[in-house]
Motif scaffolding. Structure first.
Motif, short mmCIF file in Angstrom:
data_model
loop_
_atom_site.label_atom_id
_atom_site.label_comp_id
_atom_site.label_asym_id
_atom_site.label_seq_id
_atom_site.Cartn_x
_atom_site.Cartn_y
_atom_site.Cartn_z
N ASN A 79 28.31 39.63 34.43
CA ASN A 79 28.95 38.32 34.24
C ASN A 79 28.29 37.22 35.08
O ASN A 79 28.96 36.41 35.72
CB ASN A 79 30.45 38.40 34.59
CG ASN A 79 31.18 39.39 33.69
OD1 ASN A 79 30.88 39.51 32.50
ND2 ASN A 79 32.12 40.12 34.27
N GLU A 107 32.42 49.86 31.56
CA GLU A 107 33.68 49.25 31.14
C GLU A 107 34.69 49.15 32.28
O GLU A 107 35.77 48.57 32.11
CB GLU A 107 34.29 50.07 29.99
CG GLU A 107 33.38 50.28 28.79
CD GLU A 107 33.06 48.98 28.06
OE1 GLU A 107 33.79 48.00 28.26
OE2 GLU A 107 32.09 48.96 27.28
N GLU A 108 34.37 49.72 33.43
CA GLU A 108 35.32 49.75 34.54
C GLU A 108 35.19 48.49 35.42
O GLU A 108 34.20 47.77 35.35
CB GLU A 108 35.08 51.00 35.40
CG GLU A 108 35.14 52.31 34.65
CD GLU A 108 36.54 52.64 34.16
OE1 GLU A 108 37.52 52.21 34.80
OE2 GLU A 108 36.66 53.33 33.12
N LYS A 109 36.18 48.29 36.30
CA LYS A 109 36.10 47.21 37.28
C LYS A 109 34.93 47.48 38.23
O LYS A 109 34.67 48.64 38.56
CB LYS A 109 37.39 47.13 38.08
CG LYS A 109 38.62 46.81 37.25
CD LYS A 109 39.87 46.82 38.12
CE LYS A 109 41.11 46.54 37.29
NZ LYS A 109 42.35 46.60 38.12
N PRO A 110 34.21 46.44 38.67
CA PRO A 110 33.01 46.65 39.50
C PRO A 110 33.24 47.54 40.71
O PRO A 110 32.42 48.39 41.03
CB PRO A 110 32.62 45.22 39.92
CG PRO A 110 33.17 44.35 38.84
CD PRO A 110 34.45 45.00 38.38
N GLU A 111 34.38 47.37 41.40
CA GLU A 111 34.64 48.15 42.60
C GLU A 111 34.99 49.61 42.30
O GLU A 111 35.04 50.45 43.20
CB GLU A 111 35.76 47.52 43.43
CG GLU A 111 37.12 47.45 42.75
CD GLU A 111 37.30 46.21 41.88
OE1 GLU A 111 38.45 45.93 41.49
OE2 GLU A 111 36.30 45.52 41.62
N GLU A 112 35.24 49.92 41.03
CA GLU A 112 35.60 51.29 40.64
C GLU A 112 34.60 51.87 39.63
O GLU A 112 34.84 52.90 39.02
CB GLU A 112 36.99 51.31 40.02
CG GLU A 112 38.10 50.80 40.94
CD GLU A 112 39.43 50.68 40.23
OE1 GLU A 112 39.47 50.95 39.01
OE2 GLU A 112 40.43 50.34 40.89
N ALA A 113 33.45 51.23 39.51
CA ALA A 113 32.57 51.51 38.37
C ALA A 113 31.39 52.42 38.67
O ALA A 113 30.76 52.94 37.75
CB ALA A 113 32.04 50.20 37.79
#
Length: 223
Positions: free
Chosen positions: A79, A130-136
């Motif tokens: 992004n 597809e996950e949030k950056p901190e959990e990806a």
């Protein structure tokens, strides 16, 4: 009455454990793993992009060198922002030992960024786009193979390290990525994935005595 019931339960537990050992059925222990913490990446710090793969117009992943040294490092664009994920490989790594692949693992779309940090020290990062950056992003030590061990249509990850092989299984349980150290779980000296097609593991409990095992319902079972 309660004492008799307790004794019966203890005897039953002993018998079941004895049967498991006799039949060579070894339950595996699993533990949740942590995600990689990403950092903001200033584009001015990038010296050269070695390889890049575009996922879509909002996301891409790349391997680069910076202005400090010749190590190969990993980054993602998400992004409109760039993030540093960690060192991917040592300098002068041969092309066939480092790269970027789009794959499916744990039933999710992912990008694998792999390399080597030394002799017999392979590693890989997995970015679940597809996950949030901190959990990806997760990082796994060893030579990694994506394989559907439990035949549920979703690939797990098998990672092997060391000249005397130590092998771990990474899988998804209740929405969390967990890992089992097979050597420690079953008390084996050596464990390696021997035949990917047949999903067979070669196990040594003693020198010069190879045994074959398969993964089934969170356990290792002798063939």
């Amino acid at each position: 009455m309660k004492l008799k019931l307790l004794i019966m339960l203890l005897i039953l537990t002993f018998l079941l454990n004895g049967c498991n050992k006799e039949e060579n059925i070894y339950p595996l222990e699993f533990f949740q793993i942590n995600n990689v913490k990403i950092e903001n990446l200033e584009l001015d710090n990038i010296n050269k992009i070695i390889e890049e793969k575009t996922i879509d117009k909002e996301r891409s992943v790349f391997i680069f060198t910076d202005n400090e040294n010749s190590e190969f490092k990993g980054g993602i664009n998400l992004n409109g922002k760039s993030y540093y994920i960690g060192q991917v490989s040592m300098e002068n790594t041969p092309e066939d030992l480092m790269g970027i692949e789009e794959i499916q693992v744990f039933g999710k779309k992912a990008v694998k960024i792999y390399g080597t940090l030394g002799a017999n020290y392979a590693q890989a990062f997995y970015w679940f786009v597809e996950e949030k950056p901190e959990e990806a992003i997760i990082q796994i030590d060893g030579n990694t193979v994506e394989i559907d061990l439990d035949s549920d249509g979703k690939n797990e990850v098998v990672a092997t390290t060391g000249t005397i092989p130590e092998t771990r299984i990474y899988m998804l349980k209740e929405g969390k990525i967990v890992v089992s150290d097979i050597n420690k779980s079953i008390g084996a000296k050596s464990v390696s994935l021997h035949d990917e097609g047949k999903k067979l593991f070669e196990v040594y409990f003693e020198p010069n005595k190879p045994e074959q095992y398969v993964f089934y319902k969170d356990s290792f079972i002798k063939k």
